[in-house]
Design a protein around this motif. Structure first.
Motif: not given
Lengths: 301, 411, 307
Positions: A218, B71, B200-202, B204-207, C68-69, C101, C103
């Motif tokens: 997502i 990542t 993954f980085r601040a 730019d959210p991703v699940s 993130s997750w 940036d 986390l």
């Protein structure tokens, strides 16, 4: 073959309702198949259970797409597309809803072609939305509408609730008899064995797509806001602004984070997402929050 | 350029060093350990700019490899046998993340009984996971396959992790002359890692790797991974041609050896295929038209190339260095399924199970397999699957059993 | 002088980064805990999750997280955290990621993973001094599968797999001590019913490096059988009766951030137990005085031995 679908929410007893009806059919000499279907085991989320009964062994499996009877424990599911209560209803099928609204209102609002029947809530269960005895109510309704006998229904209720205390079983039996007397006998007709004039599935060649969209990921934050979990509510917390002392505890303790504070500290509830757990009410030191049954709000349709 | 004597493990490590990896989660297991020890020494000496961490298990190791790849760094890891199976839950899981990295598996037969020498049941257990698989038959190929694997997996049309497989002992501990590409050549072929959208980085959210409820969504995601794997076939051919231009070494998804006019063909995976080549050369001298077909790429399965190689052959001796308990050879089943609908399919497929747990396959056994296959092709009668196991072996086994004793009545 | 933070409820963050609309049960104690973690840690986080109830927070295409997750597997979330942390460090060191940036890596598991299947991976992460936060929401059973007993189930609790009269025969594993024995940077127990204590501890952990470990009591209406509105009340009683000590381990020392009243003055464990269906068998049809006394004695014994 009889095909019956029960719709409710996790925790409302529709699995048991399906089993009561399944057992009743079985005791009456039918071949039976019954099964619950949950998305995930979550109290309050829509779920369904299905019952098939036939004079010969049943080979069909899974979701019932062409029900002869649909029983809905919780009227709030009617307007929830994700609950899938309406698909497959035809002029042949019967729809029974536990509600205080009229059959005409529901039939007109939802453009239902078949028969709509109402199961009024027992007077002493108005505040719980009729949920305490919902499995017996709905199971009994199914048995009656499919023309099963009362003694068989009672036997089925006893078998399915046997782990409960004698007192509770008696209450459920009383409710079963009451529902049995309220509804017409045997108005549900068995559906056809095989659907005539089958439609070819529109198969496609799945296109290959870039990994960035074709992986289960997502991209974005808080997309869960699209889920209107306010639909789960049976009771609605309502803040009496005049009595609120603006302590902010409801805001802190709400597990869903759906109570925000205005600049002057007044709590506001996001009813689109509030699930109605009522922790806010239980923790409010000023007792300034009331619980109002959702069906009393009226006009949900 | 002069070749260097390297073990298969050494060649793997060389390839990894040339690939310029960022991260190495590791866990020791025989016969793979030499790879991570070699890399540890280079990292220690400052010859590789890479972070290495020894994890608490292969399950943890493959998890860390997957999350690091997700990542956005270039990752390498290695294992064998029980380790691959211990991490198998994560092999399937990380493949679905579409975050590429390379895992070298040094094949070793599976327990029980626990043993040290190779067969292919370990790597074939990962067959359906979504990992691509490249199988090597020489130490040279091991080095080259590592570089090819990074290019293949990281290609934006693919984005899948890759297993490079080499046989324990027969390659892992065996030194052979290996041509080592220069840093410049390697860099020309394999650019620094571009993770694209995989990070993954601040801000730019991703699940990633989220649950799905319902078979329709599940089918979509699983099938997309399959389509990406199928797509890797043409990408592999493309990058092999590029690799050839730089190094002069020719690779194809399927190696055919003296197949053009062959009537009888050996079909097998891995290092024992060079033994088959030897047998082919000997048999050719006797006038028998024999060849060898060996898939380098096992996932995706290069069906069309195999069908072409085997068109109009009289017979195929399928040599499975694995055993699907209760069924038989896995290659035999895979091959049968792609040939069934082909008009020009070979007349017979004869199934041989050999080399389990590192048991050698002698050149005489290759001669005999060829003879049996010729006979089957001529008679049109396919014999039952044959385990390569001799009278002498059973006699020796009896000797061991008499020492081990038994509990049957009267003993 | 050091500024005291989170003195009153009003000092807690006004904004909740965790989005609503989750599939968690109404009144979920675990969600309460996670919400406060997000409040204090902010959006620059990645949650690395193991199989459990909270796995279903992110069901395609919905997620409540603004950071993130990644879901790994039941046994290996701390290993997943290792891969993410190391990769972020490598990227920053090689100047492929701006330090701003970066986390905060947070492992999120239930007690099933933390006390059992994931313990080896957690031990490994602490051995390696991994820079991460671990949040175990402890609902004292395998909640997601219908509440079977886990190694975190308290003595006497009825679960789907300990339905007998005496409830679960085992004793809740002392995970706090097991974790503390690894000498990580920080270990704490918290309860969502005490948000100030919890907020202070999260803030303290946020400012440290290395393994920072949390066990959060997560009352579960579905598995513990009580009305969802009682979640906070039950959490408060767990602390007041002394059943759930609020404590922290730091620099080799264990201290209690809050102590219940003396044995004579504090409410008995019964007050906590009788609110929950999983302990109903202790009171009905007959009081199980022996088992109640045993549970009380264990709690008293714990506090008698606190210096």
């Amino acid at each position: 073959m009889y095909r019956i679908r029960f719709h409710g929410r996790g925790g409302q007893g529709m699995k048991t309702a399906g089993r009561i009806l399944g057992t009743a059919f079985f005791l009456a000499g039918y071949e039976v198949q019954d099964a619950p279907l949950y998305g995930a085991e979550r109290r309050g989320a829509p779920m369904l259970s299905s019952v098939r009964a036939n004079g010969k062994p049943i080979n069909e499996r899974g979701i019932i797409n062409n029900p002869d009877l649909v029983i809905i424990a919780d009227e709030s599911l009617l307007t929830l597309p994700a609950a899938g209560v309406l698909p497959g209803l035809t002029s042949h099928s019967v729809l029974l809803i536990q509600t205080d609204q009229s059959a005409g209102t529901i039939k007109n609002h939802l453009h239902i072609k078949g028969e709509v029947l109402i199961l009024p809530l027992p007077p002493d269960e108005k505040t719980t939305g009729g949920m305490a005895l919902a499995s017996a109510s709905c199971g009994a309704a199914g048995a009656r509408l499919c023309g099963l006998a009362l003694d068989i229904l009672e036997q089925a209720v006893r078998l399915e609730l046997k782990t409960l205390s004698p007192n509770i079983i008696e209450k459920n039996l009383a409710r079963s008899r009451q529902v049995f007397a309220l509804l017409p006998a045997g108005i549900v007709r068995e559906g056809k064995e095989i659907m005539a004039g089958w439609q070819r599935p529109h198969w496609i060649d799945l296109p290959m797509e870039e990994a960035s969209i074709s992986a289960p990921a997502i991209h974005g934050g808080a997309t869960s806001l699209n889920m209107e979990t306010g639909d789960w509510r049976i009771l609605r917390p309502v803040i009496r602004t005049d009595d609120c002392v603006r302590c902010g505890l409801c805001h802190v303790f709400c597990p869903e984070g759906v109570i925000s504070l205005t600049d002057d500290g007044l709590p506001e509830i996001d009813y689109h997402h509030c699930k109605g757990c009522l922790i806010c009410l239980a923790q409010c030191p000023a007792h300034a929050i009331d619980a109002v049954p959702e069906h009393d709000k009226g006009g949900k349709l | 350029m002069k070749p260097t004597l390297l073990t298969g493990n050494g060649a793997a490590a060389r390839g990894v060093r040339l690939a310029g990896i960022d991260y190495l989660p590791a866990f020791p297991i025989t016969p793979q350990t030499e790879i991570i020890e070699t890399l540890a020494q280079w990292i220690q000496a400052g010859e590789m700019d890479c972070r290495m961490v020894t994890m608490d298990s292969e399950h943890s190791m493959i998890t860390a490899a997957g999350t690091a790849a997700a990542t956005g760094v270039r990752v390498f890891t290695a294992t064998s046998s029980q380790g691959l199976l211990y991490g198998m839950e994560m092999i399937y899981t990380v493949a679905g993340w579409r975050a590429p990295f390379v895992l070298v598996n040094v094949s070793r037969a599976l327990s029980s009984p626990i043993t040290l020498e190779p067969d292919h049941n370990d790597v074939l257990a990962a067959r359906d996971s979504g990992f691509l698989q490249i199988h090597c038959s020489t130490c040279q190929e091991v080095l080259d396959a590592v570089l090819l694997a990074y290019r293949l997996g990281e290609d934006e049309r693919v984005r899948l992790p890759v297993i490079v497989n080499l046989d324990g002992y027969y390659l892992s501990f065996t030194r052979e002359p290996v041509l080592i590409p220069s840093r410049k050549e390697a860099a020309r072929f394999l650019a620094p890692y571009d993770p694209g959208e995989t990070h993954f980085r601040a801000g730019d959210p991703v699940s990633q790797g989220v649950a799905v409820l319902g078979g329709s969504q599940y089918s979509y995601f699983r099938y997309e991974t399959h389509l990406a794997s199928i797509q890797a076939l043409s990408v592999f051919n493309e990058i092999c041609r590029e690799y050839e231009k730089i190094t002069g070494r020719v690779y194809e998804a399927v190696e055919g050896y003296r197949t053009t006019d062959a009537e009888i063909v050996f079909f097998m995976l891995g290092s024992f295929a060079t033994k088959a080549k030897d047998a082919v050369d000997h048999l050719r001298k006797t006038g028998l038209k024999v060849g060898l077909v060996r898939p380098r790429l096992f996932r995706p399965f290069p069906a069309q190339a195999i069908i072409r190689h085997l068109a109009d052959k009289k017979g195929v001796a399928v040599v499975d260095q694995n055993l699907s308990q209760g069924k038989g050879g896995i290659l035999h089943a895979e091959l049968s399924s792609i040939l069934y609908n082909e008009e020009r399919r070979p007349c017979v497929l004869v199934s041989f199970i050999g080399g389990l747990g590192g048991r050698d396959i002698s050149v005489e056994e290759f001669f005999e397999m060829a003879r049996v296959t010729v006979q089957a092709a001529e008679s049109g009668k396919t014999p039952a699957p044959r385990l390569l196991y001799t009278h002498e072996e059973l006699a020796r086994m009896r000797g061991l059993q008499s020492i081990a004793g038994n509990r049957s009545p009267g003993h | 002088m050091k500024k005291t933070i989170f003195k009153t409820i009003k000092d807690l963050p006004r904004h909740h980064p965790l989005g609503a609309g989750t599939p968690a049960c109404g009144g979920c104690g675990a969600l309460e805990d996670i919400k406060l973690f997000c409040d204090i840690l902010g959006e620059k986080t990645i949650f690395v999750n193991a199989a459990g109830c909270m796995t279903l927070l992110s069901v395609y295409p919905f997620t409540p997280f603004r950071g993130s997750w990644i879901y790994t597997a039941m046994a290996s979330a701390p290993a997943g955290a290792q891969g993410v942390r190391d990769a972020l460090d490598v990227l920053i060191q090689k100047k492929r990621l701006r330090p701003e940036d970066d986390l905060q890596v947070v492992v999120l598991t239930g007690d099933g993973s933390a006390y059992g299947m994931g313990l080896s991976a957690t031990s490994g992460a602490m051995d390696r001094n991994l820079d991460f936060i671990y949040l175990c929401y402890d609902n004292e059973g395998y909640g997601n599968t219908g509440h079977q007993y886990s190694a975190a189930t308290p003595h006497g609790a009825q679960t789907a797999t300990s339905p007998e009269a005496g409830g679960y025969w085992g004793y809740k594993k002392d995970l706090f001590s097991i974790w503390a024995a690894h000498r990580p940077s920080y270990v704490a127990t918290v309860s969502g019913s005490d948000p100030l204590d919890m907020a202070r501890k999260i803030k303290k952990a946020k400012d440290l490096k290395g393994p920072r470990m949390f066990i959060a009591l997560a009352p579960c209406p579905t598995g513990w059988h009580y009305d969802p509105k009682e979640t906070v009340a039950i959490g408060k009683l767990a602390v007041k009766t002394g059943i759930w000590p609020l404590k922290e381990y730091i620099d080799g020392k264990v201290t209690h951030s809050k102590k219940p009243l003396s044995k004579e003055k504090r409410p008995g464990v019964e007050e906590y137990l009788e609110k929950q269906g999983r302990f109903a068998h202790l009171f009905k049809p007959r009081r199980n005085d022996e088992l109640l006394a045993e549970i009380q004695a264990r709690v008293d014994d714990y506090w008698d031995n606190i210096p």
